[in-house]
Design a protein around this motif. Sequence first.
Motif, PDB file in Angstrom:
ATOM      1  N   ASP A  59      57.782 -67.153   8.214  1.00 26.34           N
ATOM      2  CA  ASP A  59      58.786 -67.961   7.519  1.00 26.34           C
ATOM      3  C   ASP A  59      58.505 -68.012   6.024  1.00 26.34           C
ATOM      4  OD1 ASP A  59      60.004 -68.475   9.933  1.00 26.34           O
ATOM      5  OD2 ASP A  59      58.975 -70.384  10.239  1.00 26.34           O
ATOM      6  N   PHE A  60      57.237 -68.142   5.670  1.00 21.83           N
ATOM      7  CA  PHE A  60      56.843 -68.281   4.265  1.00 21.83           C
ATOM      8  C   PHE A  60      57.205 -67.031   3.470  1.00 21.83           C
ATOM      9  CE2 PHE A  60      53.662 -68.094   0.816  1.00 21.83           C
ATOM     10  CZ  PHE A  60      53.854 -69.343   0.236  1.00 21.83           C
ATOM     11  N   PHE A  61      56.912 -65.861   4.036  1.00 22.21           N
ATOM     12  CA  PHE A  61      57.173 -64.600   3.333  1.00 22.21           C
ATOM     13  C   PHE A  61      58.546 -64.015   3.660  1.00 22.21           C
ATOM     14  CE2 PHE A  61      52.496 -64.657   3.223  1.00 22.21           C
ATOM     15  CZ  PHE A  61      52.292 -64.429   1.876  1.00 22.21           C
ATOM     16  N   LEU A  62      59.319 -64.716   4.503  1.00 20.50           N
ATOM     17  CA  LEU A  62      60.682 -64.294   4.845  1.00 20.50           C
ATOM     18  C   LEU A  62      60.709 -62.885   5.423  1.00 20.50           C
ATOM     19  CD1 LEU A  62      62.521 -65.640   1.651  1.00 20.50           C
ATOM     20  CD2 LEU A  62      62.213 -66.794   3.856  1.00 20.50           C
ATOM     21  N   SER A  63      59.691 -62.572   6.215  1.00 19.97           N
ATOM     22  CA  SER A  63      59.604 -61.245   6.830  1.00 19.97           C
ATOM     23  C   SER A  63      58.942 -61.377   8.192  1.00 19.97           C
ATOM     24  CB  SER A  63      58.790 -60.271   5.962  1.00 19.97           C
ATOM     25  OG  SER A  63      59.393 -60.081   4.704  1.00 19.97           O
ATOM     26  N   SER A  64      59.288 -60.463   9.088  1.00 19.46           N
ATOM     27  CA  SER A  64      58.657 -60.456  10.406  1.00 19.46           C
ATOM     28  C   SER A  64      57.247 -59.890  10.304  1.00 19.46           C
ATOM     29  CB  SER A  64      59.481 -59.611  11.374  1.00 19.46           C
ATOM     30  OG  SER A  64      59.436 -58.243  10.982  1.00 19.46           O
ATOM     31  N   THR A  65      56.468 -60.098  11.363  1.00 22.49           N
ATOM     32  CA  THR A  65      55.108 -59.575  11.399  1.00 22.49           C
ATOM     33  C   THR A  65      55.104 -58.060  11.280  1.00 22.49           C
ATOM     34  OG1 THR A  65      54.403 -61.422  12.767  1.00 22.49           O
ATOM     35  CG2 THR A  65      53.006 -59.483  12.787  1.00 22.49           C
ATOM     36  N   ALA A  66      56.054 -57.415  11.932  1.00 17.45           N
ATOM     37  CA  ALA A  66      56.115 -55.951  11.883  1.00 17.45           C
ATOM     38  C   ALA A  66      56.331 -55.448  10.462  1.00 17.45           C
ATOM     39  CB  ALA A  66      57.227 -55.450  12.803  1.00 17.45           C
ATOM     40  N   VAL A  67      57.158 -56.158   9.701  1.00 15.38           N
ATOM     41  CA  VAL A  67      57.407 -55.763   8.307  1.00 15.38           C
ATOM     42  C   VAL A  67      56.178 -56.047   7.445  1.00 15.38           C
ATOM     43  CG1 VAL A  67      58.798 -56.224   6.258  1.00 15.38           C
ATOM     44  CG2 VAL A  67      59.897 -56.034   8.501  1.00 15.38           C
ATOM     45  N   LEU A  68      55.581 -57.222   7.626  1.00 18.21           N
ATOM     46  CA  LEU A  68      54.417 -57.583   6.819  1.00 18.21           C
ATOM     47  C   LEU A  68      53.258 -56.605   7.009  1.00 18.21           C
ATOM     48  CD1 LEU A  68      54.361 -61.480   7.265  1.00 18.21           C
ATOM     49  CD2 LEU A  68      55.025 -60.204   5.221  1.00 18.21           C
ATOM     50  N   SER A  69      53.119 -56.047   8.213  1.00 18.84           N
ATOM     51  CA  SER A  69      52.001 -55.139   8.499  1.00 18.84           C
ATOM     52  C   SER A  69      52.067 -53.860   7.675  1.00 18.84           C
ATOM     53  CB  SER A  69      51.974 -54.801   9.990  1.00 18.84           C
ATOM     54  OG  SER A  69      53.132 -54.061  10.355  1.00 18.84           O
ATOM     55  N   ARG A  70      53.225 -53.588   7.064  1.00 15.58           N
ATOM     56  CA  ARG A  70      53.359 -52.362   6.262  1.00 15.58           C
ATOM     57  C   ARG A  70      52.972 -52.582   4.804  1.00 15.58           C
ATOM     58  NH1 ARG A  70      59.114 -52.202   7.536  1.00 15.58           N
ATOM     59  NH2 ARG A  70      59.382 -51.995   9.793  1.00 15.58           N
ATOM     60  N   TYR A  71      52.724 -53.841   4.430  1.00 16.46           N
ATOM     61  CA  TYR A  71      52.500 -54.154   3.025  1.00 16.46           C
ATOM     62  C   TYR A  71      51.055 -54.570   2.768  1.00 16.46           C
ATOM     63  CZ  TYR A  71      57.568 -54.347   2.298  1.00 16.46           C
ATOM     64  OH  TYR A  71      58.901 -54.036   2.204  1.00 16.46           O
ATOM     65  N   THR A  72      50.599 -54.274   1.559  1.00 14.49           N
ATOM     66  CA  THR A  72      49.377 -54.902   1.059  1.00 14.49           C
ATOM     67  C   THR A  72      49.780 -56.226   0.413  1.00 14.49           C
ATOM     68  OG1 THR A  72      49.606 -53.699  -1.030  1.00 14.49           O
ATOM     69  CG2 THR A  72      48.186 -52.722   0.663  1.00 14.49           C
ATOM     70  N   LEU A  73      48.841 -57.162   0.341  1.00 14.34           N
ATOM     71  CA  LEU A  73      49.175 -58.501  -0.147  1.00 14.34           C
ATOM     72  C   LEU A  73      49.661 -58.478  -1.591  1.00 14.34           C
ATOM     73  CD1 LEU A  73      49.239 -61.458   0.664  1.00 14.34           C
ATOM     74  CD2 LEU A  73      46.911 -61.695  -0.224  1.00 14.34           C
ATOM     75  N   ASP A  74      49.163 -57.546  -2.395  1.00 13.44           N
ATOM     76  CA  ASP A  74      49.579 -57.516  -3.793  1.00 13.44           C
ATOM     77  C   ASP A  74      51.047 -57.128  -3.962  1.00 13.44           C
ATOM     78  OD1 ASP A  74      49.443 -54.857  -3.135  1.00 13.44           O
ATOM     79  OD2 ASP A  74      47.971 -54.313  -4.660  1.00 13.44           O
ATOM     80  N   ARG A  75      51.675 -56.600  -2.884  1.00 15.00           N
ATOM     81  CA  ARG A  75      53.103 -56.302  -2.930  1.00 15.00           C
ATOM     82  C   ARG A  75      53.946 -57.551  -2.674  1.00 15.00           C
ATOM     83  NH1 ARG A  75      54.522 -51.132  -1.235  1.00 15.00           N
ATOM     84  NH2 ARG A  75      56.685 -51.855  -1.424  1.00 15.00           N
ATOM     85  N   LEU A  76      53.324 -58.605  -2.127  1.00 15.92           N
ATOM     86  CA  LEU A  76      54.059 -59.799  -1.728  1.00 15.92           C
ATOM     87  C   LEU A  76      53.914 -60.961  -2.702  1.00 15.92           C
ATOM     88  CD1 LEU A  76      53.170 -59.782   2.070  1.00 15.92           C
ATOM     89  CD2 LEU A  76      55.237 -58.903   1.002  1.00 15.92           C
ATOM     90  N   VAL A  77      52.894 -60.891  -3.562  1.00 14.65           N
ATOM     91  CA  VAL A  77      52.675 -61.970  -4.531  1.00 14.65           C
ATOM     92  C   VAL A  77      52.846 -61.403  -5.931  1.00 14.65           C
ATOM     93  CG1 VAL A  77      51.121 -63.211  -2.981  1.00 14.65           C
ATOM     94  CG2 VAL A  77      50.173 -61.556  -4.607  1.00 14.65           C
ATOM     95  N   PRO A  78      53.031 -62.262  -6.938  1.00 16.32           N
ATOM     96  CA  PRO A  78      53.264 -61.767  -8.298  1.00 16.32           C
ATOM     97  C   PRO A  78      52.103 -60.915  -8.831  1.00 16.32           C
ATOM     98  CG  PRO A  78      53.756 -64.116  -8.132  1.00 16.32           C
ATOM     99  CD  PRO A  78      53.094 -63.728  -6.854  1.00 16.32           C
ATOM    100  N   PHE A  79      52.436 -60.023  -9.740  1.00 15.15           N
ATOM    101  CA  PHE A  79      51.420 -59.169 -10.370  1.00 15.15           C
ATOM    102  C   PHE A  79      50.383 -60.041 -11.072  1.00 15.15           C
ATOM    103  CE2 PHE A  79      49.875 -56.918 -14.158  1.00 15.15           C
ATOM    104  CZ  PHE A  79      49.300 -55.816 -13.553  1.00 15.15           C
TER     105      PHE A  79
END
Length: 375
Positions: free
Chosen positions: A43-63
């Motif tokens: 809910d916090f990242f507005l993405s499912s677990t399957a989608v989140l597993s494709r990303y590194t954390l630095d792609r989800l938070v500000p530079f």
Amino acid sequence: MKMKAPSSAQDAAAQIVLNTIRRPVVMVGPDGLITYANADAEDFFLSSTAVLSRYTLDRLVPFGSPLLTLIDQVRERNAPVNEYRVDISSPRLGVEKIVDLYVAPVPELPGSVVVMFQERSMADKIDRQMTHRGAARSVTGLAAMLAHEIKNPLSGIRGAAQILESVVSDEDRALTRLITDETDRIVSLVDRMEVFSDERPIDRYPVNIHVVLDHVKAIARNGFASKIKLIEDYDPSLPSVYANRDQLVQVFLNLVKNAAEATGNLSSAEITLSTAFRPGIRVSVPGSQDRVSLPMEFCVRDNGPGIPDDLLPILFDPFITTKPNGSGLGLALVAKIVGEHGGIVECDSNSRGATFRVLMPAWKQAAPPQEGSGE
């Protein structure tokens, strides 16, 4: 939920426990990929677990986010770190996203860390409710003083002006009428402030909030909001709220009237009244050691220009207003009434409008006496 099916009953139990925690929790692997996310993290990242597993954390938070530095520190020291009031605002996560962070290493998985987020917005709102109540109490004392020290002399001034009006020239009569009118205006202001000095116990009982909102909506449609679209977004299964009906009408009438004034110049003006059940918030009841849950959420949302950022922290203080002829007592009275009900009132605002959110306790029916209890 986990990225892969649990391999044992213990893994399944851990997954259930982490999904039960009402905080976003993620695990970040040595390569920066998110290897675990609980339900709140989705809910916090507005993405499912399957989608989140494709990303590194630095792609989800500000530079350059401090969160990334904290993760590096935890890996280097192999010890947990707490950091408070970290800004991770971004187009993905939303504006004004302020969180407290707990970052800890995972000894069984070298290089992996667990991150738990706690949003500051509600914690700040609970803190500010005490400020709102204190401001209302200051108006209470001021109202009592004004009623005694000002209203009596004003009646004398008004009487003298009326006597002068009968003996002065036509040119000066306008001045005596000005004195009379201004005296009446001050008396009216003091009368409004005297509402704050009413310290009688509140007569509370089960109230259907939708009946209250429908009553407020009928008043608005036949008066100040006749040209504004009023939208309902109700949860029909909502239980009763433990409150005083007349005072709730006063609260929401003030909020809807403010919203109508904020959108009055828009051709597509809209005001949305919404209700929802949001468990998880607990606060202290004024004058008691008890703590109550505030699951009842009632919102008044408009599509006006919003409220200036510099006014938001003091919006519910007395004499704060953006209206040319406003007294600044309407929202202070709202804060007083909601606070005396053990609730919270807060405002969120941006360029697309303002949302006033009221959180209040639900009514709990007393359990019937058990047989053999002697009652």
